[in-house]
Design a protein around this motif. Structure first.
Motif, PDB file in Angstrom:
ATOM      1  N   LEU A  52       0.834  -1.206   0.000  1.00 47.32           N
ATOM      2  CA  LEU A  52       0.000   0.000   0.000  1.00 47.32           C
ATOM      3  C   LEU A  52       0.869   1.257   0.000  1.00 47.32           C
ATOM      4  N   TRP A  53       1.952   1.260   0.793  1.00 49.89           N
ATOM      5  CA  TRP A  53       2.880   2.394   0.788  1.00 49.89           C
ATOM      6  C   TRP A  53       3.385   2.647  -0.636  1.00 49.89           C
ATOM      7  N   ALA A  54       3.780   1.556  -1.310  1.00 53.44           N
ATOM      8  CA  ALA A  54       4.334   1.701  -2.662  1.00 53.44           C
ATOM      9  C   ALA A  54       3.286   2.221  -3.627  1.00 53.44           C
ATOM     10  N   ARG A  95      10.372   1.257  -4.567  1.00 55.13           N
ATOM     11  CA  ARG A  95       9.274   1.920  -5.290  1.00 55.13           C
ATOM     12  C   ARG A  95       8.897   3.284  -4.736  1.00 55.13           C
ATOM     13  N   VAL A  96       9.623   3.716  -3.694  1.00 57.60           N
ATOM     14  CA  VAL A  96       9.333   5.046  -3.130  1.00 57.60           C
ATOM     15  C   VAL A  96      10.628   5.857  -3.128  1.00 57.60           C
ATOM     16  N   PRO A  97      10.508   7.207  -3.109  1.00 59.98           N
ATOM     17  CA  PRO A  97      11.720   8.033  -3.228  1.00 59.98           C
ATOM     18  C   PRO A  97      12.483   8.188  -1.910  1.00 59.98           C
ATOM     19  N   ILE A  98      12.892   7.070  -1.320  1.00 59.74           N
ATOM     20  CA  ILE A  98      13.680   7.155  -0.083  1.00 59.74           C
ATOM     21  C   ILE A  98      15.164   7.122  -0.449  1.00 59.74           C
ATOM     22  N   PRO A  99      15.972   8.055   0.085  1.00 54.01           N
ATOM     23  CA  PRO A  99      17.411   8.023  -0.242  1.00 54.01           C
ATOM     24  C   PRO A  99      18.053   6.746   0.302  1.00 54.01           C
TER      25      PRO A  99
END
Ligand code: 6PG
Length: 239
Positions: A52-54, A95-99
């Motif tokens: 769901l986060w993605a 799939r998320v913009p985490i460094p």
């Protein structure tokens, strides 16, 4: 003892509510400190949250301010199908913009288990400082026999008073694990237990009926940080 629980008709509505609760906690932590430390667990329930986060939270969560840690890890290579880091990487981190520097997996097979635990404790000390950390958001699972992270019933790790991270052997696959100790898990600012499915009904009933106790035979019940514990349950687990 379970003090605060929310019960959902379906696992899907529960996952959505957990995601919203996480968004609220993360937002508050970032507003206050400019960053938010989340401690992840493994298992099938978090897998749904990760998906769901993605899918729906890639832009609404402040990923650049989020740091990911793990509550425990199976002592296998990071690309092993059993790896909890791999599960998280495949289901949402990629799939998320985490460094990449915000992702702090537990080191595993490149060193002996005790050394891996020491190295991770050092990483936590570098990030949080010399006092045991107050992790902003701890996402925990519970096993049918009451384990959480890799703290299993009867384990000497439950009595640990000094070390933040421990190498442990447990009655599960694979037996060799690295886990946060109760020293850390009992200081979390926000702790959410994610529990779904009928297989968890018996342990949830047992936790509900036992008196509140830091010496409970069920490790999950011993997690009693000052920030409180929220139990998110689907109906199948809650009974
Ligand atoms: C493990 C499991 C375990 C898991 C709980 C809850 O390390 O062997 O991953 O710790 O977190 O059993 O898992 P579910 O969400 O699948 O019920």
């Amino acid at each position: 003892m379970i003090r605060e629980a929310r019960v959902f008709a379906e696992a899907d509505s529960m996952t959505r509510a957990i995601a919203e609760e996480c968004l609220r906690i993360v937002g508050a932590a970032v507003a206050q400190n400019g960053r938010c430390a989340i401690c992840l667990s493994g298992g099938s329930t978090p897998k749904a949250l990760n998906a769901l986060w993605a899918r729906d939270y890639a832009s609404s969560m402040p990923w650049k301010q989020i740091h990911l840690f793990w509550g425990d890890e199976r002592y296998v290579p990071h690309d092993d199908p059993l790896s909890k880091f791999r599960l998280a990487r495949e289901t949402f981190i990629s799939r998320v913009p985490i460094p990449p520097e915000n992702v702090h997996p537990m080191p595993t097979v490149s060193a002996p288990p005790d050394k891996s635990a020491e190295t991770y404790e050092l990483e936590l000390r570098n990030f949080f400082g010399t006092e045991p950390p107050e992790i902003d958001l701890q996402l925990q699972g519970i096993g049918q026999e009451g384990h959480t992270a890799s703290l299993f019933p009867g384990s000497p790790a439950l009595e640990e008073k000094q070390r933040w991270v421990l190498a442990v052997k447990v009655a599960a696959t694979p037996p060799q694990r690295v886990t946060l100790s109760p020293v850390v898990l009992n200081r979390g600012r926000n702790t959410i237990f994610l529990v779904s499915g009928a297989k968890k009904r018996e342990i949830i009933a047992a936790l509900r009926s036992e008196p509140d106790s830091k010496t409970s035979r069920y490790p999950a019940a011993r997690i009693q940080p000052p920030g409180g514990v929220l139990w998110m349950l689907d109906k199948a687990a809650a009974g």
